[in-house]
Design a protein around this motif. Structure first.
Motif, short mmCIF file in Angstrom:
data_model
loop_
_atom_site.label_atom_id
_atom_site.label_comp_id
_atom_site.label_asym_id
_atom_site.label_seq_id
_atom_site.Cartn_x
_atom_site.Cartn_y
_atom_site.Cartn_z
N LEU A 260 0.85 -1.19 0.00
CA LEU A 260 0.00 0.00 0.00
C LEU A 260 0.89 1.24 0.00
O LEU A 260 1.66 1.45 0.93
CB LEU A 260 -0.92 0.01 1.22
CG LEU A 260 -2.06 -0.99 1.20
CD1 LEU A 260 -2.73 -1.07 2.55
CD2 LEU A 260 -3.07 -0.63 0.13
N ARG A 261 0.79 2.05 -1.06
CA ARG A 261 1.65 3.23 -1.21
C ARG A 261 0.93 4.50 -0.80
O ARG A 261 -0.28 4.61 -0.93
CB ARG A 261 2.09 3.37 -2.67
CG ARG A 261 3.18 2.43 -3.07
CD ARG A 261 3.59 2.60 -4.51
NE ARG A 261 3.74 4.00 -4.93
CZ ARG A 261 3.59 4.41 -6.18
NH1 ARG A 261 3.30 3.55 -7.14
NH2 ARG A 261 3.74 5.67 -6.49
N CYS A 262 1.73 5.44 -0.39
CA CYS A 262 1.26 6.77 -0.05
C CYS A 262 0.64 7.42 -1.30
O CYS A 262 1.14 7.24 -2.41
CB CYS A 262 2.43 7.60 0.47
SG CYS A 262 2.00 9.29 0.91
N VAL A 263 -0.44 8.18 -1.11
CA VAL A 263 -1.11 8.82 -2.25
C VAL A 263 -0.68 10.27 -2.43
O VAL A 263 -1.14 10.94 -3.35
CB VAL A 263 -2.65 8.75 -2.10
CG1 VAL A 263 -3.13 7.32 -2.13
CG2 VAL A 263 -3.11 9.48 -0.85
N CYS B 178 4.14 9.63 -4.31
CA CYS B 178 5.13 9.22 -3.31
C CYS B 178 5.37 7.71 -3.41
O CYS B 178 4.42 6.93 -3.46
CB CYS B 178 4.63 9.58 -1.91
SG CYS B 178 5.70 9.00 -0.58
N PRO B 179 6.63 7.26 -3.43
CA PRO B 179 6.92 5.83 -3.55
C PRO B 179 6.93 5.09 -2.21
O PRO B 179 7.07 3.87 -2.19
CB PRO B 179 8.32 5.82 -4.17
CG PRO B 179 8.96 7.06 -3.64
CD PRO B 179 7.85 8.07 -3.53
N ARG C 74 -4.18 8.44 9.59
CA ARG C 74 -3.10 8.40 8.60
C ARG C 74 -3.29 7.21 7.67
O ARG C 74 -3.18 7.33 6.45
CB ARG C 74 -1.73 8.33 9.30
CG ARG C 74 -0.57 8.27 8.32
CD ARG C 74 0.76 8.19 9.04
NE ARG C 74 1.02 6.90 9.65
CZ ARG C 74 1.40 5.82 8.97
NH1 ARG C 74 1.54 5.85 7.66
NH2 ARG C 74 1.64 4.69 9.61
N TRP C 75 -3.59 6.04 8.23
CA TRP C 75 -3.83 4.86 7.39
C TRP C 75 -5.04 5.08 6.49
O TRP C 75 -5.01 4.73 5.32
CB TRP C 75 -4.03 3.63 8.28
CG TRP C 75 -2.77 2.94 8.64
CD1 TRP C 75 -1.90 3.28 9.64
CD2 TRP C 75 -2.20 1.81 7.99
NE1 TRP C 75 -0.84 2.41 9.65
CE2 TRP C 75 -1.00 1.50 8.65
CE3 TRP C 75 -2.59 1.02 6.91
CZ2 TRP C 75 -0.19 0.44 8.28
CZ3 TRP C 75 -1.80 -0.04 6.54
CH2 TRP C 75 -0.60 -0.33 7.22
N PRO D 213 4.33 8.19 6.86
CA PRO D 213 4.58 9.08 8.01
C PRO D 213 5.17 10.43 7.61
O PRO D 213 4.85 11.45 8.22
CB PRO D 213 5.58 8.27 8.85
CG PRO D 213 5.30 6.84 8.50
CD PRO D 213 4.91 6.86 7.05
N GLN D 214 6.01 10.48 6.56
CA GLN D 214 6.61 11.75 6.14
C GLN D 214 5.54 12.73 5.63
O GLN D 214 5.55 13.90 5.96
CB GLN D 214 7.67 11.53 5.04
CG GLN D 214 8.89 10.79 5.49
CD GLN D 214 8.71 9.27 5.38
OE1 GLN D 214 7.64 8.76 5.03
NE2 GLN D 214 9.76 8.53 5.70
N HIS D 215 4.63 12.26 4.80
CA HIS D 215 3.60 13.15 4.25
C HIS D 215 2.49 13.42 5.26
O HIS D 215 1.78 14.42 5.14
CB HIS D 215 3.04 12.60 2.94
CG HIS D 215 3.95 12.84 1.79
ND1 HIS D 215 4.65 11.83 1.17
CD2 HIS D 215 4.31 13.99 1.17
CE1 HIS D 215 5.39 12.34 0.20
NE2 HIS D 215 5.20 13.65 0.17
#
Length: 197
Positions: free
Chosen positions: A87-90, A99-100, A147-148, A154-156
């Motif tokens: 599951l990748r960050c959007v 975001c990778p 966040r999930w 966590p960075q974004h």
């Protein structure tokens, strides 16, 4: 000296088709073994076999969990589009790309694989009482569950002004519509990440 009778594994194994004619007595034993094996699989006491020579497991799911897991967060259940580790960050990066980074943090608390009842949703017919593997995030703080749900790394998450480049890939889980994605056993215990409970 007592006589010994040796029966080849392929004759009794319920997962294989016997190569010879079997008696009704052997068929009864095969059925009993099939029921026992299914019970052990359903309770998670029996793990799937090792990967085959091609390096792939017979199970289409990944080592960390199902290819499309059911995730519980914010008191709701969702069907994820990908395995938990994929599951990748959007969020959008500075270079206007997606975001990778994965949304599952490499450090800190992680979800817990649990066997929980499917349970009917409001207004549905009652389903058979089936336990299914769920990636439970209910023990995380409210902010972590948000966040999930927003599908951010966590960075974004720490930079709330970043725009999203894609939609979050969650579908509200419906046990009738998504029955093909219900898994009745937990993922491999040896594949669970350190730090997960």
């Amino acid at each position: 000296m007592a006589q010994e009778c040796r029966i080849p594994h392929t004759v009794l194994c319920p997962a294989r088709t016997p190569t010879c004619q079997t008696s009704p007595y052997l068929e009864a034993i095969r059925r009993q073994l099939a029921v026992r094996t299914r019970r052990l699989n359903d309770t998670g006491a029996l793990t799937p076999g090792p990967p085959t020579a091609s390096g792939q497991s017979d199970d289409p799911d990944t080592h960390d969990g199902p290819a499309r897991p059911v995730v519980q967060l914010l008191l709701c259940r969702y069907l994820a589009e990908h395995a938990v580790e994929h599951l990748r960050c959007v969020a959008q990066t500075r270079h206007r790309h997606r975001c990778p980074h994965p949304i599952r943090a490499l450090t800190g608390p992680a979800g817990t694989w649990r066997l929980l009842p499917t349970g009917p949703r409001r207004g549905q017919l009652a389903l058979p009482d089936v336990l299914m593997a769920i990636y439970d995030l209910g023990h995380l703080p409210y902010r972590g569950q948000l966040r999930w749900r927003a599908q951010r790394c966590p960075q974004h998450d720490a930079a709330p002004g970043a725009a999203d480049l894609a939609l979050a890939e969650w579908q509200p889980f419906d046990p009738l519509l998504h029955a093909a994605h219900i898994r009745t056993r937990l993922p491999h215990p040896e594949a669970r990440r350190p730090g997960s409970r």
